[in-house]
Design a protein around this motif. Structure first.
Motif, PDB file in Angstrom:
ATOM      1  N   UNK A   1       0.854  -1.189   0.000  1.00  0.00           N
ATOM      2  CA  UNK A   1       0.000   0.000   0.000  1.00  0.00           C
ATOM      3  C   UNK A   1       0.891   1.240   0.000  1.00  0.00           C
ATOM      4  N   UNK A   2       0.944   1.998  -1.108  1.00  0.00           N
ATOM      5  CA  UNK A   2       1.798   3.193  -1.141  1.00  0.00           C
ATOM      6  C   UNK A   2       1.133   4.425  -0.531  1.00  0.00           C
ATOM      7  N   UNK A   3      -0.166   4.389  -0.283  1.00  0.00           N
ATOM      8  CA  UNK A   3      -0.897   5.596   0.084  1.00  0.00           C
ATOM      9  C   UNK A   3      -0.475   6.226   1.407  1.00  0.00           C
ATOM     10  N   UNK A   4      -0.209   5.465   2.483  1.00  0.00           N
ATOM     11  CA  UNK A   4       0.144   6.131   3.738  1.00  0.00           C
ATOM     12  C   UNK A   4       1.407   6.991   3.660  1.00  0.00           C
ATOM     13  N   UNK A   5       2.384   6.602   2.833  1.00  0.00           N
ATOM     14  CA  UNK A   5       3.670   7.303   2.805  1.00  0.00           C
ATOM     15  C   UNK A   5       3.929   8.038   1.498  1.00  0.00           C
ATOM     16  N   UNK A   6       3.239   7.656   0.436  1.00  0.00           N
ATOM     17  CA  UNK A   6       3.450   8.290  -0.868  1.00  0.00           C
ATOM     18  C   UNK A   6       2.253   9.115  -1.323  1.00  0.00           C
ATOM     19  N   UNK A   7       1.062   8.805  -0.816  1.00  0.00           N
ATOM     20  CA  UNK A   7      -0.120   9.581  -1.161  1.00  0.00           C
ATOM     21  C   UNK A   7      -0.863   9.021  -2.360  1.00  0.00           C
ATOM     22  N   UNK A   8      -2.184   9.210  -2.421  1.00  0.00           N
ATOM     23  CA  UNK A   8      -2.990   8.745  -3.557  1.00  0.00           C
ATOM     24  C   UNK A   8      -3.153   9.839  -4.610  1.00  0.00           C
ATOM     25  N   UNK A   9      -2.089  10.153  -5.297  1.00  0.00           N
ATOM     26  CA  UNK A   9      -2.131  11.252  -6.269  1.00  0.00           C
ATOM     27  C   UNK A   9      -2.614  10.742  -7.628  1.00  0.00           C
ATOM     28  N   UNK A  10      -3.729  11.284  -8.068  1.00  0.00           N
ATOM     29  CA  UNK A  10      -4.300  10.834  -9.345  1.00  0.00           C
ATOM     30  C   UNK A  10      -3.497  11.324 -10.544  1.00  0.00           C
ATOM     31  N   UNK A  11      -2.610  12.303 -10.336  1.00  0.00           N
ATOM     32  CA  UNK A  11      -1.858  12.853 -11.465  1.00  0.00           C
ATOM     33  C   UNK A  11      -0.651  12.011 -11.847  1.00  0.00           C
ATOM     34  N   UNK A  12      -0.272  11.065 -11.010  1.00  0.00           N
ATOM     35  CA  UNK A  12       0.940  10.286 -11.303  1.00  0.00           C
ATOM     36  C   UNK A  12       0.739   9.422 -12.534  1.00  0.00           C
ATOM     37  N   UNK A  13       1.804   9.259 -13.300  1.00  0.00           N
ATOM     38  CA  UNK A  13       1.712   8.479 -14.526  1.00  0.00           C
ATOM     39  C   UNK A  13       2.371   7.118 -14.328  1.00  0.00           C
ATOM     40  N   UNK A  14       1.853   6.132 -15.067  1.00  0.00           N
ATOM     41  CA  UNK A  14       2.407   4.784 -15.072  1.00  0.00           C
ATOM     42  C   UNK A  14       2.254   4.212 -16.480  1.00  0.00           C
ATOM     43  N   UNK A  15       2.994   3.163 -16.770  1.00  0.00           N
ATOM     44  CA  UNK A  15       2.856   2.471 -18.037  1.00  0.00           C
ATOM     45  C   UNK A  15       1.767   1.405 -17.908  1.00  0.00           C
TER      46      UNK A  15
END
Length: 440
Positions: A399-413
């Protein structure tokens, strides 16, 4: 009865009484060192001194392991075995296993899916040069000349030691594609498909020459994020279909944890400091590299930056052959947090370098005096994308959300895979494959 036949029967009787019958119970009672580790149909390293496993298309180090029927474009496997100079290199062998869409082994024989020998020896290896930590670098390329796959689908590459297939070293997943199902993109909400981001997406399949009676059963559609299999999403059925056309839709924000852009660690040199390196200390046997302490980003304003979507690459500034001249250094990661997370929450450093898994070697420990999580482990010199993720109790999902945040703008392949099993087939064929926002 002739005397020769009587002698033969006597020898046969003696052999049968001398050899014990191996039953399932007797096999289970053998010591663990005789049985070897259990084969896992996933990317996994079974031996502690195997590091820096890379599996990609030939001469494209950070590409994904995808082959195409009819093309002579091999895959390349690279890995290191950490060994003292006075020990000779190991004898490693490979084997290829066909799997269905769910990564279960099929009942196909090698002759049914491969033209050539599926078992082979890794003959290409080199000793490290000018490094404090010594290792042997192994390389294997396949298919070999005049060899090819006969059938598309999911495959597992298994590496084992010596002539014992149960003495496992590592396994790697890859796919073979037969592009018989074209995939065409449809744009939503006036968005362009670009590298920066995807939020929702629809696409259309056509299946010329295939008998599709029930698309929910006959077609198996999967979407991968950064070619990760642990969080692959299956789209159960199309939104619309007719006239041999099938339209599918996926909401990426609901299907995947978008997280944040990956953090970056650059350790190309042990003399020059990069933006991620605070200090370097030389030891007799290796270098210690201390990263600048990181901060949680859950509440930060999102900042766009170019990353490698969790990948890593081997690099070294001082030499020309990084595969054997890059050194292994001990990296010290730190994440400053005022108070530790709940006791059942474990923090890990995470990325493609960890096989997208929550490995004990990359687990962090909280230092109450320094008020931060810390972890130290060896990496080969290069450039590494990473994130800090949390495992909640027995939940195996990162789960990355507690430490990295749920940012909808991030890009992935993202990649689309379409499987189909014809009547009479004993495995699934991969007949559609389409990268969405990256190039092969």
């Amino acid at each position: 009865m002739p005397s020769s036949l009587r002698i033969l029967l006597g020898l046969l009787s003696l052999w049968l009484t001398a050899c014990p019958v191996v039953t399932e119970d007797s096999a289970r009672s053998r010591p663990a060192y005789q049985r070897g580790p259990t084969l896992r149909y996933e990317d996994y390293v079974y031996v502690a001194n195997i590091h820096s496993v890379q599996f990609h298309q030939l001469e494209v180090a950070e590409s994904y392991p995808v082959l195409y029927l009819g093309r002579n474009e091999p895959l390349e496997l690279e890995f290191d075995e950490l060994l003292p100079e006075d020990l000779r290199e190991s004898e490693f062998y490979v084997d290829l296993i066909n799997c269905d869409a769910n990564w279960n082994p099929s009942s196909l024989l090698p002759i049914e899916f491969y033209e050539g020998f599926t078992q082979d020896r890794i003959d290409l290896f080199q000793r490290s040069e000018f490094t404090k930590m010594t290792y042997v670098h192994y390389t294997y390329r396949f298919p070999q000349e005049n060899e090819f796959f006969k059938m598309s689908g999911n495959y597992l590459l298994k590496v084992y030691r010596g002539n014992n297939p149960d003495d496992l070293v590592l396994t790697r997943r890859f796919v073979v594609v037969d592009r018989r199902i074209p995939i065409s993109s449809k744009y939503l909400l006036g968005e362009r498909i670009e590298r920066e981001r995807l939020t929702e997406f629809s696409f259309e399949l056509t299946a010329p020459g295939l008998q599709i009676f029930n698309p929910a059963q006959d077609l198996d559609v999967r979407v991968l994020q950064n070619f990760r299999w642990d969080n692959a999403v299956r789209i159960p059925q199309p939104r619309f279909y007719g006239d041999n056309r099938y339209e599918y839709y996926i909401d990426f924000l609901k299907s995947f944890d978008s997280g944040n852009e990956f953090r970056r660690h650059l350790i190309e040199s042990t003399r020059l400091y990069s933006e991620s390196v605070q200090d370097i200390e030389e030891r007799p046997q290796f270098f210690d590299v201390f990263l600048y302490p990181d901060q949680p980003r859950a509440r930060n304003v999102f900042q766009t930056r170019r990353d490698r979507n969790g990948s890593f690459g081997i690099r070294v500034l001082e030499w020309q052959r990084p595969h054997i001249q890059a050194d292994y250094v001990r990296n010290h990661f730190a994440l400053e947090v005022d108070a530790p997370l709940p006791p059942d929450d474990k923090v890990f450093v995470f990325g493609r370098f960890s096989d997208w898994q929550l490995m004990p070697a990359y687990q962090m420990r909280y230092d109450s005096l320094r008020r931060r999580y810390e972890a130290s482990f060896f990496l080969k010199q290069g450039i590494y994308d990473y994130q800090y993720v949390v495992r909640h109790g027995d939940d195996p999902w990162p789960d990355p959300r507690p430490l990295e945040g749920p940012h909808t703008e991030s890009e992935n392949f993202y990649s689309i895979l379409v499987y189909h099993r014809q009547p009479g087939d004993r495995s699934d064929r991969l007949l559609g494959y389409q990268p969405l926002n990256y190039y092969e």
